[in-house]
Write an enzyme that holds these catalytic residues in place. Sequence first.
Site, PDB file in Angstrom:
ATOM      1  N   HIS A 258       0.885  -1.154   0.062  1.00 43.72           N
ATOM      2  CA  HIS A 258      -0.147   0.072   0.215  1.00 43.72           C
ATOM      3  C   HIS A 258       0.822   1.138   0.018  1.00 43.72           C
ATOM      4  O   HIS A 258       1.717   1.447   0.674  1.00 43.72           O
ATOM      5  CB  HIS A 258      -0.818   0.016   1.262  1.00 43.72           C
ATOM      6  CG  HIS A 258      -0.252   0.157   2.497  1.00 43.72           C
ATOM      7  ND1 HIS A 258       0.253   1.147   3.124  1.00 43.72           N
ATOM      8  CD2 HIS A 258       0.317  -0.855   3.228  1.00 43.72           C
ATOM      9  CE1 HIS A 258       0.890   0.901   4.254  1.00 43.72           C
ATOM     10  NE2 HIS A 258       1.069  -0.394   4.451  1.00 43.72           N
TER      11      HIS A 258
ATOM     12  N   ILE B 287      15.133 -11.144  -9.164  1.00 42.23           N
ATOM     13  CA  ILE B 287      14.096 -12.076  -8.599  1.00 42.23           C
ATOM     14  C   ILE B 287      14.413 -12.059  -7.050  1.00 42.23           C
ATOM     15  O   ILE B 287      15.694 -12.115  -6.633  1.00 42.23           O
ATOM     16  CB  ILE B 287      14.401 -13.378  -9.249  1.00 42.23           C
ATOM     17  CG1 ILE B 287      13.089 -14.251  -8.954  1.00 42.23           C
ATOM     18  CG2 ILE B 287      15.699 -14.049  -9.182  1.00 42.23           C
ATOM     19  CD1 ILE B 287      13.142 -15.676  -9.702  1.00 42.23           C
TER      20      ILE B 287
END
Length: 217
Positions: free
Chosen positions: A141, A171
């Site tokens: 968020h 990654i």
Amino acid sequence: MEVIIIGAGGHAAEIDEYIAFAGFDRSKTPAFKVAGFIDDNPASYARYKLSAPFLGSIREHVIQKDKQYVMGIANLAYRRPIVERFLAEGARFATVIHPVAYVSPSAKIGTGVVIAPYVNIGPNVEVGDFTLLNARVSLGHDSAVGQHNFISPNVSFSGFTKVGDDNLFGINSATIPGITVGNRNKIAAGMVLDKSVEDDTVVFYRFKEKVIATQKI
């Protein structure tokens, strides 16, 4: 809307399948149809079973105003220069979001963004133009990600992370909450950023772990 994918290698093949995936479910209609692929290396096209014909080189391509484009080259060295050239010549770019990605209704997604399967984009997140979010990326968020970033699979940004432009995240890399990352950085695979990063930095270090063994009684 018909789209032309720039590139005909592995990343382009993935995008081709993202677009086709919606058609596997008869209740969904794909938002795009792939009209073809362009690449300066024709051998790339031959490696994959792509859904549309090879249309020639990127270098000699004439912009088709009745179609949109999708950046299908993974290498950051080529992505921005090609996009900027195509935009200057009047190209329009599509945003591709895989049907099984979750994008919060309050998120803001830019032009030319590609969002892969199982990506999670949380509330109030902003994703800038031409950023690639690979499979299983999670943006917490209130995070903000700039333009032309390549975010590899399984990367996780904690809440309130701020990222600039032209960054590569390897990654399984991640941030703790509130981290700021500047521009043109390379974050190696598996790195956890617990400090902010400025510009033009390669972040790689080996973890030194202390293992505490408890004797069984």
